[in-house]
Enzyme design. Structure first.
Site, short mmCIF file in Angstrom:
data_model
loop_
_atom_site.label_atom_id
_atom_site.label_comp_id
_atom_site.label_asym_id
_atom_site.label_seq_id
_atom_site.Cartn_x
_atom_site.Cartn_y
_atom_site.Cartn_z
N GLY A 123 9.86 -11.86 21.45
CA GLY A 123 9.17 -10.77 20.75
C GLY A 123 9.21 -9.51 21.61
O GLY A 123 9.34 -8.39 21.09
N CYS B 78 -0.62 -12.27 28.67
CA CYS B 78 0.18 -11.49 29.60
C CYS B 78 -0.67 -10.72 30.60
O CYS B 78 -0.23 -10.40 31.67
CB CYS B 78 1.08 -10.52 28.85
SG CYS B 78 1.94 -11.28 27.49
N1 PLP Z 1 3.70 -8.88 20.49
C1 PLP Z 1 2.56 -9.55 20.30
C2 PLP Z 1 1.55 -9.03 19.31
C3 PLP Z 1 2.31 -10.73 20.99
O1 PLP Z 1 1.16 -11.39 20.79
C4 PLP Z 1 3.27 -11.21 21.91
C5 PLP Z 1 3.01 -12.42 22.72
O2 PLP Z 1 1.90 -12.81 22.93
C6 PLP Z 1 4.46 -10.48 22.06
C7 PLP Z 1 4.64 -9.32 21.33
C8 PLP Z 1 5.54 -10.93 22.99
O3 PLP Z 1 6.26 -12.00 22.44
P1 PLP Z 1 7.13 -12.95 23.39
O4 PLP Z 1 6.18 -13.83 24.11
O5 PLP Z 1 8.04 -13.69 22.47
O6 PLP Z 1 7.88 -12.04 24.33
#
Ligand code: PLP
Length: 389
Positions: free
Chosen positions: A71, A333
């Site tokens: 993502g 994160c």
């Molecule tokens: N965007 C949102 C709203 C998310 O909750 C997350 C992950 O928690 C991401 C982006 C990032 O996705 P990825 O973990 O696949 O990099």
């Protein structure tokens, strides 16, 4: 020791059926989809089936889906890729919101340092971005609006279709981060006026390391990776075949279970909210973050009100974990860093209250017993380390 996982927003376990679907693509079906011979072509067919499976959920055609590694990459691709093309047209202004995931905020910051200006819409007390607020920031040089479909910390859902309509009326590109809504809410890229949409597999019981970006046909986006002509020239590099197969399978299962999952999550959410209400017993030391009705069915985010209770926020999370309950204080994160959540600060929670926050997020296998257990641990932690003021 009993352990309960209530962090499905951070990631979900791989569905065993997805694992089974992926297995042959690690072993006997190892061909490179770019190869002309049969080893390659049988894999290419399966890969395209996965693309169709993902596309069908958001009312898109397969050619509008580009597989990425996450993502995060999808957001970077959407923002930086479209910005590079918009720069050539003199459209160097971006409108976004302060409650976006870091995977949107950081690319915006990068673009700000590379010739773009960025405006951040204010959010209301629930963390919602209003259409009027987006409109207020539009300028003649606005080229892109990026507002997330629903927030990953508090679950508040934004009026994406209306924001998309506003963008399209002004000839502005519209990107939405739908990583948390894919599989939870219905998404229609056509009626919602979406040009770019980010999704991720590991939030829907698929493998980690694979995501996708929907790019509306005709939308001008520059590639971030240059090399071979994979993904219709949009993203070079041999495709992560087993992961793509897994993502496709997870999407297929999700589509079948959509209603059932939604009902289950809503039931669990109501139960958790009722248990938390019982826990506070009329006192208001617990604040529920996020919109009371327009919010995701799988998230309950609560803060301990600093005006009513004193609590060491680091000890809170640690003690929940020691008690066997896996929750988080904000987005995965940023946990680990001591900073209060940028989302809660944007919602005008005070710093101390924002720090003393727990996000419970649940999934397919969460039971009422899991909730009972989590609430009982929460109760004992509050009793042990909290002090009413
Ligand atoms: N965007 C949102 C709203 C998310 O909750 C997350 C992950 O928690 C991401 C982006 C990032 O996705 P990825 O973990 O696949 O990099």
């Amino acid at each position: 020791m009993k352990r309960v996982y209530l962090d499905y927003t951070a990631t979900t376990p791989l569905d065993p059926e997805v694992f089974e679907a992926m297995k042959p693509y690690f072993l006997e079906k190892f061909g490179n989809p770019s190869s002309i011979h049969q080893f390659g072509q049988e894999v290419k067919v399966a890969l395209e089936e996965s693309r169709l499976s993902v596309a069908s959920i958001i009312n898109a055609v397969p050619g509008e889906i580009t597989f990425t590694a996450s993502g995060t990459e999808s957001n970077n691709f959407a923002l930086k890729g479209s910005a590079e093309r918009l720069r050539k047209k003199g459209k160097t202004h971006i409108v976004t919101s302060p409650i976006e995931h870091h995977a949107v905020l950081e690319p915006c910051e990068y673009l700000r340092n590379h010739g773009f200006s960025v405006s951040y819409c204010e959010v209301d007390e629930w963390g919602k971005v209003s259409v009027d607020e987006v409109q207020r920031h539009l300028r003649d040089d606005t080229g892109l609006i990026s507002v997330m479909h629903a927030n990953n910390e508090v679950g508040t859902i934004n009026s994406i279709a209306e924001i998309g309509l506003l963008a399209h009326e002004r000839g502005i590109l519209f990107h939405t981060d739908a990583v948390q809504t894919f599989g939870k809410l219905s998404i229609d890229t056509q009626t919602m006026n979406i040009d770019l949409l980010s999704i991720s597999s590991h939030k829907i019981y698929g493998p980690k390391g694979i995501g996708a970006l929907y790019i509306r046909r005709g939308t001008d986006v520059e590639s971030l990776l240059h090399g071979g002509g994979q993904e219709r020239g949009r993203r070079a590099g041999t495709e992560a075949v087993p992961l793509i197969i897994g993502f496709g399978k997870a999407a297929e299962i999700m589509k079948k279970r959509f209603e059932k999952d939604a009902l289950h999550l809503t039931t669990i959410k109501q139960y958790l909210l009722s248990q938390l209400e019982e826990l506070t017993a009329g006192s208001d030391f617990l604040l529920i973050n996020g919109h009371p009705t327009e919010s995701l069915p799988n998230i309950v985010n609560v803060s301990l009100n600093s005006k009513k209770i004193q609590i060491d926020s680091d000890a809170l999370l640690l003690n929940m974990d020691l008690g066997g309950v896996a929750v988080t204080s904000g987005s995965a994160c940023t946990s680990g860093s001591m900073e209060p959540s940028h989302v809660l600060l944007a919602m005008k929670r005070d710093e101390q209250t924002a720090k003393a926050t727990l996000r419970f997020s649940f999934g397919r296998s969460t039971s009422h017993e899991d909730i009972d257990f989590a609430v009982s641990i929460f109760r004992s932690v509050i009793k042990r380390i909290g002090k009413m003021v």
